[in-house]
Design an enzyme around this catalytic site. Structure first.
Site, mmCIF file in Angstrom:
data_model
loop_
_atom_site.group_PDB
_atom_site.id
_atom_site.type_symbol
_atom_site.label_atom_id
_atom_site.label_comp_id
_atom_site.label_asym_id
_atom_site.label_seq_id
_atom_site.Cartn_x
_atom_site.Cartn_y
_atom_site.Cartn_z
ATOM 1 N N ARG A 230 -1.634 -5.954 -8.089
ATOM 2 C CA ARG A 230 -0.441 -6.776 -7.869
ATOM 3 C C ARG A 230 -0.236 -7.738 -9.032
ATOM 4 O O ARG A 230 0.741 -7.691 -9.727
ATOM 5 C CB ARG A 230 -0.563 -7.575 -6.569
ATOM 6 C CG ARG A 230 -0.292 -6.749 -5.341
ATOM 7 C CD ARG A 230 -0.720 -7.476 -4.118
ATOM 8 N NE ARG A 230 -2.113 -7.881 -4.230
ATOM 9 C CZ ARG A 230 -2.866 -8.233 -3.205
ATOM 10 N NH1 ARG A 230 -2.349 -8.280 -2.005
ATOM 11 N NH2 ARG A 230 -4.125 -8.544 -3.365
ATOM 12 N N SER B 23 -2.547 -7.857 3.205
ATOM 13 C CA SER B 23 -2.842 -7.690 4.631
ATOM 14 C C SER B 23 -3.178 -9.035 5.261
ATOM 15 O O SER B 23 -2.747 -9.337 6.378
ATOM 16 C CB SER B 23 -4.021 -6.740 4.823
ATOM 17 O OG SER B 23 -3.715 -5.477 4.300
ATOM 18 N N LYS C 145 -16.041 -8.093 5.420
ATOM 19 C CA LYS C 145 -15.234 -8.996 6.233
ATOM 20 C C LYS C 145 -14.987 -8.358 7.601
ATOM 21 O O LYS C 145 -14.867 -7.132 7.704
ATOM 22 C CB LYS C 145 -13.906 -9.296 5.518
ATOM 23 C CG LYS C 145 -13.245 -8.073 4.916
ATOM 24 C CD LYS C 145 -12.153 -8.468 3.933
ATOM 25 C CE LYS C 145 -11.569 -7.214 3.290
ATOM 26 N NZ LYS C 145 -10.641 -7.440 2.235
ATOM 27 N N HIS D 111 0.842 -1.205 0.000
ATOM 28 C CA HIS D 111 0.000 0.000 0.000
ATOM 29 C C HIS D 111 0.879 1.258 0.000
ATOM 30 O O HIS D 111 0.591 2.236 -0.709
ATOM 31 C CB HIS D 111 -0.882 0.052 1.261
ATOM 32 C CG HIS D 111 -1.895 -1.043 1.368
ATOM 33 N ND1 HIS D 111 -1.981 -1.881 2.459
ATOM 34 C CD2 HIS D 111 -2.887 -1.431 0.531
ATOM 35 C CE1 HIS D 111 -2.994 -2.732 2.299
ATOM 36 N NE2 HIS D 111 -3.556 -2.479 1.131
HETATM 37 O O1 PNS Z 1 -8.700 -3.142 0.571
HETATM 38 P P1 PNS Z 1 -9.930 -3.747 -0.044
HETATM 39 O O2 PNS Z 1 -10.617 -4.634 0.983
HETATM 40 O O3 PNS Z 1 -9.676 -4.435 -1.337
HETATM 41 O O4 PNS Z 1 -10.917 -2.509 -0.344
HETATM 42 C C1 PNS Z 1 -12.195 -2.728 -0.900
HETATM 43 C C2 PNS Z 1 -13.055 -1.451 -0.806
HETATM 44 C C3 PNS Z 1 -13.159 -0.999 0.633
HETATM 45 C C4 PNS Z 1 -12.438 -0.356 -1.644
HETATM 46 C C5 PNS Z 1 -14.474 -1.811 -1.376
HETATM 47 O O5 PNS Z 1 -14.988 -2.925 -0.697
HETATM 48 C C6 PNS Z 1 -15.451 -0.650 -1.268
HETATM 49 O O6 PNS Z 1 -15.419 0.241 -2.074
HETATM 50 N N1 PNS Z 1 -16.303 -0.671 -0.209
HETATM 51 C C7 PNS Z 1 -17.266 0.377 0.045
HETATM 52 C C8 PNS Z 1 -18.688 -0.078 -0.333
HETATM 53 C C9 PNS Z 1 -18.909 0.024 -1.830
HETATM 54 O O7 PNS Z 1 -18.854 1.069 -2.439
HETATM 55 N N2 PNS Z 1 -19.139 -1.149 -2.435
HETATM 56 C C10 PNS Z 1 -19.398 -1.263 -3.863
HETATM 57 C C11 PNS Z 1 -18.157 -1.667 -4.592
HETATM 58 S S1 PNS Z 1 -18.537 -1.952 -6.288
#
Ligand code: PNS
Length: 160
Positions: A90, A128, A41, A17
């Site tokens: 990645r 993570s 999660k 990150h």
């Molecule tokens: O680090 P991550 O877990 O890959 O991040 C994922 C994240 C938090 C960016 C994604 O789950 C997200 O945008 N969550 C907010 C809710 C939302 O907008 N969901 C629709 C995604 S299409």
């Protein structure tokens, strides 16, 4: 001022990150790291812990600001007036999930664009979840997380 939003769970922030944030700082004047607090999660670290680990990591970089959001990412970006969302890639395996998410987000709004930055090779395998697993089982994760996270992981393991 060119501002990018870099959203994620950051549970915890890794060197991968950090690498993406440094790359984004080459392109944007400011990077806002948006910590998602309503992730599906269950997280190991609380929202406040995840935020403070990122703040400590970038305490000498005023161009990085850390905020949190719940609800839809695109709503948050629009509220903040940010037009570009950064995500790190990645390997090929990340692409499918990212493509699906970006496509869904594009259907939700046309006001935000997604920009994908590739981590450097030495971070291809860092995540993570793997960091947590290695740390919980007593492995050395010092190369995969920034200094402030090492301390938090140590304290957390002591507490459990
Ligand atoms: O680090 P991550 O877990 O890959 O991040 C994922 C994240 C938090 C960016 C994604 O789950 C997200 O945008 N969550 C907010 C809710 C939302 O907008 N969901 C629709 C995604 S299409």
């Amino acid at each position: 001022m060119r501002v990018a939003l870099y959203p994620g769970s950051f549970d915890p922030i890794t060197t991968g990150h950090v690498d993406i944030i440094h790359r984004a700082l080459e392109i944007f004047d400011q990077v806002e790291v948006g910590v998602a607090t309503n992730i599906r999660k269950t997280s190991t670290f609380s929202g406040d812990e995840r935020i403070s680990m990122i703040r400590e990591t970038f305490k000498d970089e005023p161009r990085v600001i850390v905020t949190s959001f719940s609800g839809l990412l695109v709503d948050y970006a629009v509220d903040r007036g940010i037009k570009t969302v950064i995500r790190g890639l990645r390997a090929v395996s990340d692409f499918e999930y990212e493509f699906q998410m970006a496509s869904m987000n594009r259907h939700l709004t046309d006001q935000v664009d997604f920009m994908f930055l590739m981590t450097s090779e030495e971070h291809f395998f860092v995540s993570s979840s793997l960091v947590r697993e290695v740390a919980v089982n007593g492995g050395d994760v010092s190369r995969f997380v920034p200094g402030p996270v090492q301390e938090h992981l140590r304290n957390r393991l002591k507490a459990d």
